[in-house]
Design a protein around this motif. Structure first.
Motif, PDB file in Angstrom:
ATOM      1  N   GLY A 239       0.794  -1.228   0.000  1.00  0.00           N
ATOM      2  CA  GLY A 239       0.000   0.000   0.000  1.00  0.00           C
ATOM      3  C   GLY A 239       0.821   1.269   0.000  1.00  0.00           C
ATOM      4  O   GLY A 239       0.267   2.363  -0.103  1.00  0.00           O
ATOM      5  N   GLN A 240       2.156   1.132   0.112  1.00  0.00           N
ATOM      6  CA  GLN A 240       3.005   2.316   0.219  1.00  0.00           C
ATOM      7  C   GLN A 240       3.628   2.740  -1.114  1.00  0.00           C
ATOM      8  O   GLN A 240       4.022   3.897  -1.260  1.00  0.00           O
ATOM      9  N   TRP A 241       3.742   1.834  -2.065  1.00  0.00           N
ATOM     10  CA  TRP A 241       4.472   2.125  -3.293  1.00  0.00           C
ATOM     11  C   TRP A 241       3.602   2.755  -4.365  1.00  0.00           C
ATOM     12  O   TRP A 241       2.370   2.683  -4.315  1.00  0.00           O
ATOM     13  N   ALA A 242       4.252   3.401  -5.324  1.00  0.00           N
ATOM     14  CA  ALA A 242       3.552   4.050  -6.439  1.00  0.00           C
ATOM     15  C   ALA A 242       4.436   3.990  -7.681  1.00  0.00           C
ATOM     16  O   ALA A 242       5.620   3.652  -7.615  1.00  0.00           O
ATOM     17  N   VAL A 243       3.826   4.326  -8.817  1.00  0.00           N
ATOM     18  CA  VAL A 243       4.533   4.327 -10.103  1.00  0.00           C
ATOM     19  C   VAL A 243       4.500   5.730 -10.677  1.00  0.00           C
ATOM     20  O   VAL A 243       3.459   6.387 -10.693  1.00  0.00           O
ATOM     21  N   ALA A 244       5.657   6.199 -11.140  1.00  0.00           N
ATOM     22  CA  ALA A 244       5.756   7.506 -11.808  1.00  0.00           C
ATOM     23  C   ALA A 244       6.442   7.298 -13.148  1.00  0.00           C
ATOM     24  O   ALA A 244       7.021   6.243 -13.424  1.00  0.00           O
ATOM     25  N   GLN A 245       6.400   8.310 -13.979  1.00  0.00           N
ATOM     26  CA  GLN A 245       7.095   8.231 -15.263  1.00  0.00           C
ATOM     27  C   GLN A 245       8.601   8.341 -15.053  1.00  0.00           C
ATOM     28  O   GLN A 245       9.060   8.903 -14.065  1.00  0.00           O
ATOM     29  N   LEU A 246       9.350   7.792 -15.969  1.00  0.00           N
ATOM     30  CA  LEU A 246      10.806   7.856 -15.897  1.00  0.00           C
ATOM     31  C   LEU A 246      11.251   9.314 -15.921  1.00  0.00           C
ATOM     32  O   LEU A 246      10.758  10.109 -16.719  1.00  0.00           O
ATOM     33  N   PRO A 247      12.190   9.700 -15.053  1.00  0.00           N
ATOM     34  CA  PRO A 247      12.721  11.072 -15.125  1.00  0.00           C
ATOM     35  C   PRO A 247      13.270  11.350 -16.521  1.00  0.00           C
ATOM     36  O   PRO A 247      13.813  10.447 -17.170  1.00  0.00           O
ATOM     37  N   ALA A 248      13.119  12.557 -16.990  1.00  0.00           N
ATOM     38  CA  ALA A 248      13.571  12.906 -18.335  1.00  0.00           C
ATOM     39  C   ALA A 248      15.086  12.835 -18.429  1.00  0.00           C
ATOM     40  O   ALA A 248      15.795  13.505 -17.671  1.00  0.00           O
TER      41      ALA A 248
END
Length: 383
Positions: A239-248
């Protein structure tokens, strides 16, 4: 999970004039290509076969795949541009993409908030954030030598690299470029300052660091979402993790391919048009393929499986992965001898991880190994 055979059964019911038989390959991954080659030579090959993007050039160079450029054009708009491009070699399309592995950024959202960290969107922000976290005994990234062949090449692609291209009848190798240099200096600085962990992705140390929350972020392929959820199942991380886009990695936000596969048409197929019609239909069965844990290449809405959504705190994970699909570099492909080059990349990356080489040397080895492997295979190289 929806099995391939169940999807094929649906097609057969709906298309009585085009019947398909599904055959599961139970051997090891490395045995797949020799099996297909033997079947093609014997004239007993199926019309379609699932093939990893990095393996396609080798099959094509051996004359095992059919040019379906004309047929594929009808279905092009059904798939993400970057994924579709991975099924093309020197302007020749050999099938349609099924799943992808665009790099994304996974992070422990709760840990980031507790440490007052923001999710990095550029390499400069990543470096600064890594240093802040490291000062508190936490790490927002990990250098993964065992994943280096696809992991580093995908980052180079995100930075704008196009390592391999066809010039006339010859291959041009361009690993020693500015994009690769960006990736090299990025990781070298992080390792020199001890701002990231250095653990093999498939080693016990990586999983342990995730579970005990020393490692609170990692750059990984889209297909790692269910694996991370499994690695940390039943721990305080749920419940703690998330997904973001790759840094540019460059001025333009883009990601690169780390794995994935398509369904290619094999030489000798007597019904190419019908095979491509099924290829398009099958690879567009989004719900069924997602249930298998795949990040599909087809355009459309992917629904996050409940077990994955639960681990990632209710986030619509597959929506984020779909966004990554749309930003997959359309300019990065592979050479027929990339499997041989991969072994040299992994060896050089392991030396870099141990301080016996630099990351820049990993890319120099890749350049030299690529040229040598092509020449050893009797393939022309444009210098």
């Amino acid at each position: 999970m929806t099995k391939v055979a169940d999807l094929v059964a649906v097609w057969n019911r709906e298309h009585p004039d085009i019947q398909v038989t599904a055959t599961k390959f139970d051997g090891k991954a490395a045995e797949m290509q020799p099996k297909l080659e033997a079947d093609v030579q014997a004239g007993t090959a199926p019309c379609l076969a699932q093939v990893g993007y990095a393996d396609l050039p080798a099959l094509y160079s051996k004359g095992m795949l059919v040019d379906v450029t004309k047929q594929a054009a009808k279905y092009r708009q059904n798939f993400a541009p970057g994924a579709f491009s991975l099924m093309s070699l020197g302007g020749v399309t050999v099938g349609l993409p099924q799943d992808t592995g665009p790099l994304v950024y996974y992070y422990n959202k709760s840990a980031f908030e507790a440490l007052g960290l923001s999710v990095p969107t550029t390499l400069a922000e990543f470096t600064a954030t890594a240093q802040k976290a490291a000062a508190k005994g936490r790490f927002i990234g990990d250098f993964e030598a065992d994943e280096a062949p696809n992991w580093l090449s995908a980052q180079a692609a995100a930075a704008g690299a196009s390592w391999y291209s066809a010039q006339g009848q010859a291959w041009k190798v361009n690993v020693d470029d500015a994009a690769s240099a960006t990736v090299a200096s990025f990781w070298q600085h992080l390792m020199d300052t001890k701002s990231v962990l250095v653990e093999n992705r498939w080693g016990d140390g990586f999983k342990a660091a995730l579970v005990n929350q020393r490692l609170i972020g990692t750059i990984g392929a889209a297909w790692e979402a269910p694996l991370l959820a499994s690695d940390m199942a039943g721990t305080k991380n749920v419940g703690q993790w998330a997904v973001a886009q790759l840094p540019a990695f460059d001025k333009t936000a883009m990601t690169g391919p780390d794995g994935g596969s398509g369904v290619a048409v094999l030489k000798g197929c007597p019904h190419v048009d019908q095979a491509m019609a099924f290829d398009n239909w099958f690879n567009s069965q989004i719900d069924g393929l997602v249930s298998q844990g795949l990040v599909v290449a087809a355009r459309g809405t992917m629904t996050t499986p409940p077990v994955i959504g639960h681990f990632f705190g209710g986030q619509d994970v597959f929506a984020a992965l779909s966004t990554a699909n749309q930003h997959l570099s359309p300019h990065f492909g592979y050479i027929p001898t990339f499997p041989a080059v991969s072994a040299d990349i992994a060896k050089a990356a392991s030396q870099a991880a141990n301080g016996g080489a630099t990351v820049a040397q990993v890319f120099r080895v890749t350049q030299e190994s690529s040229v040598k492997s092509l020449k050893d295979a009797g393939l022309p190289v444009s210098q």
